[in-house]
Design an enzyme around this catalytic site. Structure first.
Site, PDB file in Angstrom:
ATOM      1  N   ASP A 238       0.955  -1.474   0.072  1.00 43.96           N
ATOM      2  CA  ASP A 238      -0.036   0.036  -0.131  1.00 43.96           C
ATOM      3  C   ASP A 238       0.812   1.037  -0.154  1.00 43.96           C
ATOM      4  OD1 ASP A 238      -3.257   0.456   0.900  1.00 43.96           O
ATOM      5  OD2 ASP A 238      -1.869   2.140   1.130  1.00 43.96           O
ATOM      6  N   CYS A 314     -15.296  -1.679  -4.670  1.00 44.43           N
ATOM      7  CA  CYS A 314     -16.286  -0.804  -3.795  1.00 44.43           C
ATOM      8  C   CYS A 314     -16.957  -0.056  -5.016  1.00 44.43           C
ATOM      9  CB  CYS A 314     -15.622   0.345  -3.181  1.00 44.43           C
ATOM     10  SG  CYS A 314     -14.247   1.179  -3.893  1.00 44.43           S
TER      11      CYS A 314
END
Ligand SMILES: C[S@@+](CC[C@H](N)C(=O)[O-])C[C@H]1O[C@@H](n2cnc3c(N)ncnc32)[C@H](O)[C@@H]1O
Length: 355
Positions: A238, A314
């Site tokens: 990340d 999402c």
């Protein structure tokens, strides 16, 4: 604004607007339900479709309920408070399926039942509010004007207590993320109960997978912390250094967390694992932001072909777009929607892919 027209609502599209037809074009109307007859005024005419605003309900759907929030209809957040929860889930399920058909080219998407939220209101453990010229709240629907909000009924009471505190503190203009007590200041899933159900789901989907797990877009290690016990090696990627620092705090010997762009790291990490055809065993969890996976990441996944890819999305539209490419090299075993955000248009989807 034109005179009111009567419309038959035939569907509710992804994003929350009802669909009707008039003058040979589709008409989009917010705050209605499929099966209803409504009176609406056309507010904008586009080449291929029309936009309308609801004037009155002529025949109401049996699924129509009273919204709980006094700001509903003006606030840009919720779009489904007027629909009972079971119907919200049915509509969202259909929206995912249709999106996968239309954009993803999947004739019969292997849809699983919706994983609902056990709590329909008071579930959000964080909200971001904006402050401008003394107003504290959310943006109005389809506008960059602020709506002053005293309480948000989809947020936890703890979060609303923080909102009250912020409102009382004469805050400066800017954005403020208010979180339920102990949450770290990095990305976290917003609905605790559905986040727990999503962890169980991903754990189940990975079944008996072992070998190396690459948790791409890992944040603070939400998935890898749960799964680290059964994989020989876990690599979290990340670009948020704070999230990676949190993930490293309690890392075991088999966990590595790197603070870099997934684009620059994923290929090299996958290359170091033997391909499935040579007995290598690798699983990738990809939980990207709403923009989905870049062309380069898709090419990397196709080139190195991990044994299993669990894509946590999402945004059903970008998931569908990415599946067009991924389905060339992976078999899509299941698609499971989860209702992380009841009352809103948002849908979380987990796709299980195998090389
Ligand atoms: C939807 S969040 C998922 C986080 C985590 N999986 C979780 O469940 O808490 C997306 C994450 O992707 C990270 N991110 C976005 N684009 C990235 C990129 N190109 N490279 C690395 N990380 C990225 C963000 O910092 C964020 O933590």
């Amino acid at each position: 604004m034109t005179a009111a027209v009567e419309l038959q609502i035939t569907d509710v599209a992804f994003g929350g607007k009802g669909v009707a037809h008039a003058n040979g074009k589709a008409v989009f109307v917010p705050y209605v339900i499929d099966g209803e007859t409504v009176s609406a005024s056309i507010t904008r005419e586009h080449k291929k479709f029309l936009e309308a605003e609801l004037e009155s309900i002529v025949t109401a759907s049996p699924h129509r309920v009273e919204p709980r929030c006094p700001y509903f209809g003006r606030c840009g957040g919720c779009v489904y408070q007027h629909i009972d929860y079971e119907r919200q889930l049915a509509l969202k399920w259909r929206q995912v399926k249709e999106t996968l058909r239309r954009i993803g080219g999947l004739k019969e998407p292997p849809m699983r039942p919706f994983i609902p939220s056990p709590i329909e209101y008071e579930y959000r453990n964080r909200i971001t509010v904006h402050v401008r010229d003394g107003a504290v709240g959310f943006f109005r629907r389809e506008s960059n004007k602020l709506l002053d909000i005293e309480r948000c009924p989809i947020a936890l009471n703890e979060v609303n207590a923080q909102l009250a505190e912020l409102r009382g503190s004469r805050p400066r203009d800017g954005h403020y993320t208010l979180r339920a007590s102990a949450a770290p200041r990095v990305f976290t899933q917003a609905n605790d109960a559905v986040a727990a159900a999503m962890l169980d789901l991903v754990d189940r989907l990975l079944g008996s997978a072992t070998g190396t797990l690459i948790d791409a877009y890992c944040g603070a290690g939400f998935f890898s912390k749960r799964l680290r016990g059964r994989f020989g090696k876990v690599i979290g990627i990340d670009w948020d250094q704070h999230a990676i620092a949190v993930a490293r705090e309690d890392a075991n010997e088999n966990e590595t967390y790197v603070a870099v762009d997934v684009e620059t790291e994923l290929g090299a990490r996958l290359q170091s694992i033997a391909p499935a055809s040579d007995g290598g065993n690798s699983a990738v969890i990809a939980d990207p932001p709403a923009t989905g996976l870049s062309k380069m990441i898709l090419e990397t996944l196709i080139e190195h072909r991990p044994t299993q890819l669990v894509y946590v999305s999402c945004n059903p539209a970008t998931l569908a777009r990415d599946l067009v490419t991924l389905k060339q090299s992976f078999r899509i075993d299941s698609i499971t929607p989860l209702d992380m955000f009841p009352q809103t248009a948002e849908i979380e989807v987990v796709a299980d892919l195998h090389a």
